[in-house]
Design an enzyme around this catalytic site. Sequence first.
Site, PDB file in Angstrom:
ATOM      1  N   LYS A 128       6.324  46.318 104.305  1.00 48.93           N
ATOM      2  CA  LYS A 128       4.963  46.262 104.844  1.00 48.93           C
ATOM      3  C   LYS A 128       4.865  46.981 106.177  1.00 48.93           C
ATOM      4  O   LYS A 128       3.831  47.561 106.498  1.00 48.93           O
ATOM      5  CB  LYS A 128       4.501  44.812 104.981  1.00 48.93           C
ATOM      6  CG  LYS A 128       4.204  44.172 103.639  1.00 48.93           C
ATOM      7  CD  LYS A 128       3.459  42.872 103.778  1.00 48.93           C
ATOM      8  CE  LYS A 128       3.251  42.232 102.413  1.00 48.93           C
ATOM      9  NZ  LYS A 128       2.773  40.875 102.469  1.00 48.93           N
ATOM     10  N   LYS A 209       6.015  46.914  91.935  1.00 44.15           N
ATOM     11  CA  LYS A 209       5.415  45.684  91.389  1.00 44.15           C
ATOM     12  C   LYS A 209       3.882  45.754  91.455  1.00 44.15           C
ATOM     13  O   LYS A 209       3.328  46.427  92.336  1.00 44.15           O
ATOM     14  CB  LYS A 209       5.927  44.460  92.144  1.00 44.15           C
ATOM     15  CG  LYS A 209       5.507  44.417  93.571  1.00 44.15           C
ATOM     16  CD  LYS A 209       5.851  43.118  94.258  1.00 44.15           C
ATOM     17  CE  LYS A 209       5.302  43.220  95.674  1.00 44.15           C
ATOM     18  NZ  LYS A 209       5.490  42.136  96.538  1.00 44.15           N
ATOM     19  N   LYS A 212      -1.931  43.681  95.104  1.00 46.63           N
ATOM     20  CA  LYS A 212      -3.333  43.855  95.493  1.00 46.63           C
ATOM     21  C   LYS A 212      -3.522  45.130  96.297  1.00 46.63           C
ATOM     22  O   LYS A 212      -4.598  45.678  96.373  1.00 46.63           O
ATOM     23  CB  LYS A 212      -3.784  42.663  96.338  1.00 46.63           C
ATOM     24  CG  LYS A 212      -3.774  41.361  95.587  1.00 46.63           C
ATOM     25  CD  LYS A 212      -3.834  40.172  96.519  1.00 46.63           C
ATOM     26  CE  LYS A 212      -3.165  38.967  95.877  1.00 46.63           C
ATOM     27  NZ  LYS A 212      -3.044  37.798  96.713  1.00 46.63           N
TER      28      LYS A 212
HETATM   29  P1  TYM Z   1       1.391  36.468  97.461  1.00 50.10           P
HETATM   30  O1  TYM Z   1       0.045  36.002  97.883  1.00 50.10           O
HETATM   31  O2  TYM Z   1       1.731  37.894  97.670  1.00 50.10           O
HETATM   32  O3  TYM Z   1       1.642  36.138  95.930  1.00 50.10           O
HETATM   33  C1  TYM Z   1       1.424  34.858  95.357  1.00 50.10           C
HETATM   34  C2  TYM Z   1       2.488  34.606  94.303  1.00 50.10           C
HETATM   35  O4  TYM Z   1       2.460  35.622  93.306  1.00 50.10           O
HETATM   36  C3  TYM Z   1       3.761  36.170  93.110  1.00 50.10           C
HETATM   37  N1  TYM Z   1       3.631  37.596  92.769  1.00 50.10           N
HETATM   38  C4  TYM Z   1       4.154  38.174  91.677  1.00 50.10           C
HETATM   39  N2  TYM Z   1       4.896  37.674  90.667  1.00 50.10           N
HETATM   40  C5  TYM Z   1       5.253  38.539  89.680  1.00 50.10           C
HETATM   41  N3  TYM Z   1       4.919  39.853  89.668  1.00 50.10           N
HETATM   42  C6  TYM Z   1       4.194  40.395  90.656  1.00 50.10           C
HETATM   43  N4  TYM Z   1       3.852  41.681  90.631  1.00 50.10           N
HETATM   44  C7  TYM Z   1       3.770  39.533  91.738  1.00 50.10           C
HETATM   45  N5  TYM Z   1       3.050  39.741  92.866  1.00 50.10           N
HETATM   46  C8  TYM Z   1       2.978  38.547  93.484  1.00 50.10           C
HETATM   47  C9  TYM Z   1       4.464  35.966  94.442  1.00 50.10           C
HETATM   48  O5  TYM Z   1       5.858  35.954  94.287  1.00 50.10           O
HETATM   49  C10 TYM Z   1       3.912  34.625  94.887  1.00 50.10           C
HETATM   50  O6  TYM Z   1       4.669  33.564  94.351  1.00 50.10           O
HETATM   51  N6  TYM Z   1       4.310  34.886 101.247  1.00 50.10           N
HETATM   52  C11 TYM Z   1       3.654  34.483 100.005  1.00 50.10           C
HETATM   53  C12 TYM Z   1       2.674  33.346 100.181  1.00 50.10           C
HETATM   54  C13 TYM Z   1       3.231  32.099 100.801  1.00 50.10           C
HETATM   55  C14 TYM Z   1       4.066  31.158 100.159  1.00 50.10           C
HETATM   56  C15 TYM Z   1       4.277  30.123 101.137  1.00 50.10           C
HETATM   57  C16 TYM Z   1       4.658  31.068  98.893  1.00 50.10           C
HETATM   58  C17 TYM Z   1       2.989  31.658 102.068  1.00 50.10           C
HETATM   59  N7  TYM Z   1       3.603  30.469 102.275  1.00 50.10           N
HETATM   60  C18 TYM Z   1       5.083  29.019 100.842  1.00 50.10           C
HETATM   61  C19 TYM Z   1       5.459  29.952  98.606  1.00 50.10           C
HETATM   62  C20 TYM Z   1       5.653  28.945  99.579  1.00 50.10           C
HETATM   63  C21 TYM Z   1       2.856  35.664  99.471  1.00 50.10           C
HETATM   64  O7  TYM Z   1       2.474  36.541 100.193  1.00 50.10           O
HETATM   65  O8  TYM Z   1       2.506  35.543  98.135  1.00 50.10           O
END
Ligand code: TYM
Length: 339
Positions: A128, A209, A212
């Site tokens: 990022k 991957k 968004k």
């Molecule tokens: P975020 O918002 O990017 O994504 C949410 C969840 O979706 C999963 N994910 C994917 N899984 C499979 N293929 C993909 N292409 C893909 N893109 C996203 C992510 O692995 C995630 O589980 N930092 C985290 C949010 C967060 C969080 C937490 C998660 C903040 N605090 C505490 C777990 C526990 C994030 O940015 O996810």
Amino acid sequence: MSSDDGQDVPATRESPIRPRAFSGIQPTGTVHLGNYLGALRNWVDLQDTTDGVYCVVDLHALSVPREPGEVRQATIEAVKDLLAIGIDPDRSILFVQSHVREHTELTWHMQCVAAFGELRRMTQFKDKSESNDFVSAGLFTYPTLQAADILLYDTDIVPVGDDQRQHVEFTRDLAIRFNNRYGDVLVVPEHRIPEAGARVMDLQNPGGKMSKSADSPQGTVLLTDSEADITRKFKRAVTDNDAEVRFDPERKPGVSNLLTILAVATDGDPVQLASGYSQYGPLKADATQAILELLRPIQKRRAELDDPEVVQLLARGADKARAVAVPVMDRVRAAVNLL
Ligand code: TYM
């Protein structure tokens, strides 16, 4: 559970009838198929066997510059997605991160046990920070806020996609380090990453991957996409020239991604599914149909939700979240034992 003198600070809930699951999603545009197949469908399933705590992490979204109010509406949209896929606010705690102040307080303690070098090695930060002109300190310390999110709820299981593996492992390291310094205070969690669907790839650029913030929106299927959009996105999905349907993520990432999506959506096996196809066209058509079927009821439920209802439900969710978080934070304060 807490004590004033820093003694007697148990690390687990007093009567853990069921394990606790915690996870979060950033409110940065509508949820996509990668989020759903990689993580969110597990959140829904885990409601049968765990106490679920699910959070829209709006403070995390501020780690890159946002317009005032932008995150506010996006938060409501994300909650609608979660309700529509089947997160039940009567069975799980569904809430917004900024509504529970303890997240930021615990983050400080996490920052003070995290090493600068560890944060610098986080691959998400490296990715990022390369693609952003302005790299905030918040983007750098992001994993400590994520650790606080998880540890604040005495979490046992963290259902996430593969890209969050490193952050959850880091959370475990911080919990263990904190406990070594201050006593047995924090529960050390484990990630739950699905065997299939943990890394759904971009339909246009299957080397990366689905996300968004992809270069082209054509590679990302949103849960709210119309039937026509979904059909077009799958039809134009990048494959390769040798026209052989085989599950081989290294050499055939596009085709393997389509097989994975179809497998996860139909509870099948990508290797077995591959043997049923000799051309890409029918595979794309079947993947399209499977996803349309999967999303149809979700989209129907989503359309029935309105903003005031969501806001009300989040106020109740925040109360329930605080009831768990406040005693844990009390335990942390007692253990650190400041004046
Ligand atoms: P975020 O918002 O990017 O994504 C949410 C969840 O979706 C999963 N994910 C994917 N899984 C499979 N293929 C993909 N292409 C893909 N893109 C996203 C992510 O692995 C995630 O589980 N930092 C985290 C949010 C967060 C969080 C937490 C998660 C903040 N605090 C505490 C777990 C526990 C994030 O940015 O996810």
